[in-house]
Design a protein around this motif. Structure first.
Motif, PDB file in Angstrom:
ATOM      1  N   ASN A  88       0.831  -1.206   0.000  1.00  0.00           N
ATOM      2  CA  ASN A  88       0.000   0.000   0.000  1.00  0.00           C
ATOM      3  C   ASN A  88       0.866   1.257   0.000  1.00  0.00           C
ATOM      4  OD1 ASN A  88      -2.402   1.445  -0.014  1.00  0.00           O
ATOM      5  ND2 ASN A  88      -2.565   1.437   2.219  1.00  0.00           N
ATOM      6  N   ARG A  89       1.872   1.222  -0.873  1.00  0.00           N
ATOM      7  CA  ARG A  89       2.806   2.333  -1.037  1.00  0.00           C
ATOM      8  C   ARG A  89       3.432   2.792   0.276  1.00  0.00           C
ATOM      9  NH1 ARG A  89       0.581   1.262  -5.105  1.00  0.00           N
ATOM     10  NH2 ARG A  89       0.668   2.032  -7.185  1.00  0.00           N
ATOM     11  N   GLY A  90       3.719   1.809   1.137  1.00  0.00           N
ATOM     12  CA  GLY A  90       4.351   2.095   2.422  1.00  0.00           C
ATOM     13  C   GLY A  90       3.356   2.237   3.562  1.00  0.00           C
ATOM     14  N   GLY A  91       2.080   2.152   3.256  1.00  0.00           N
ATOM     15  CA  GLY A  91       1.060   2.279   4.287  1.00  0.00           C
ATOM     16  C   GLY A  91       0.720   0.976   4.978  1.00  0.00           C
ATOM     17  N   ARG A  92       1.335  -0.117   4.543  1.00  0.00           N
ATOM     18  CA  ARG A  92       1.054  -1.437   5.115  1.00  0.00           C
ATOM     19  C   ARG A  92       2.348  -2.051   5.614  1.00  0.00           C
ATOM     20  NH1 ARG A  92      -1.214  -6.712   1.834  1.00  0.00           N
ATOM     21  NH2 ARG A  92      -2.390  -7.616   3.550  1.00  0.00           N
ATOM     22  N   VAL A  93       2.340  -2.487   6.839  1.00  0.00           N
ATOM     23  CA  VAL A  93       3.507  -3.101   7.455  1.00  0.00           C
ATOM     24  C   VAL A  93       3.825  -4.428   6.779  1.00  0.00           C
ATOM     25  CG1 VAL A  93       4.326  -4.150   9.617  1.00  0.00           C
ATOM     26  CG2 VAL A  93       3.053  -2.013   9.681  1.00  0.00           C
ATOM     27  N   CYS A  94       5.095  -4.735   6.659  1.00  0.00           N
ATOM     28  CA  CYS A  94       5.523  -6.052   6.189  1.00  0.00           C
ATOM     29  C   CYS A  94       5.431  -7.000   7.381  1.00  0.00           C
ATOM     30  CB  CYS A  94       6.950  -6.011   5.656  1.00  0.00           C
ATOM     31  SG  CYS A  94       7.576  -7.646   5.197  1.00  0.00           S
TER      32      CYS A  94
END
Length: 172
Positions: A88-94
């Motif tokens: 999410n373009r950096g909005g979702r944690v791995c």
């Protein structure tokens, strides 16, 4: 939700949001709509089995969408598109990265190592196919930068670090 596959996305989001320790059976039950008995019917090994199934589910998605296409075509642009969408373009944690940083590291070490090794190896192969001499170090650096950009984007509450990193990686 009546089978394991149906609950994996919801389970992943609970682990992603609360971490392994914070993912109580009550939270998992609320997210999946399943009672404790149904959860243990689907996952007799409890929370460990749930987390292992989620990690496997994530790895399988990456294998289909990213690792295998990289190995077959060397298409890094397609990979960056999928990576950006998945996170999410950096909005979702791995989640696998989060498990690697927590007390869960040792519990899921084999699966965590497999995920990152497969990503690095597939990307290094794509780079080699593209004529890059230092393909493996470059692949390690790329995955490192993606993971760092996710953390920084989360810390700042801003996806710009991730988006900038992906844009820069596309150029190389």
């Amino acid at each position: 939700m009546s089978n394991r596959d149906d609950v994996l996305e919801a389970l992943g989001e609970v682990f992603r949001h609360y971490g392994y320790e914070g993912a109580s059976i009550a939270r998992i039950s609320a997210a999946t709509g399943l009672g404790k008995g149904s959860l243990y019917h689907l996952f007799p090994g409890g929370k460990d089995e749930m987390a292992t199934a989620v990690i496997t589910h994530i790895h399988d998605w990456f294998e289909r969408a990213i690792f295998s296409p990289l190995r077959l075509t060397g298409d890094t642009d397609g990979m960056w598109d999928h990576v950006a969408a998945y996170f999410n373009r950096g909005g979702r944690v791995c989640l696998i990265g989060a498990f690697a940083l927590a007390d869960t590291r040792d519990r899921f070490a084999t699966a965590i190592t497999r995920y990152f090794t497969c990503w690095i190896d597939a990307l290094a192969l794509a780079y080699r196919q593209g004529g890059v001499e230092n393909a493996h170090p470059m692949a390690v650096n790329a995955v490192l930068r993606v993971q760092g950009a996710i953390v920084l984007s989360q810390a700042l509450g801003n996806t710009q670090p991730f988006e900038t990193t992906i844009a820069d990686l596309r150029l190389h």
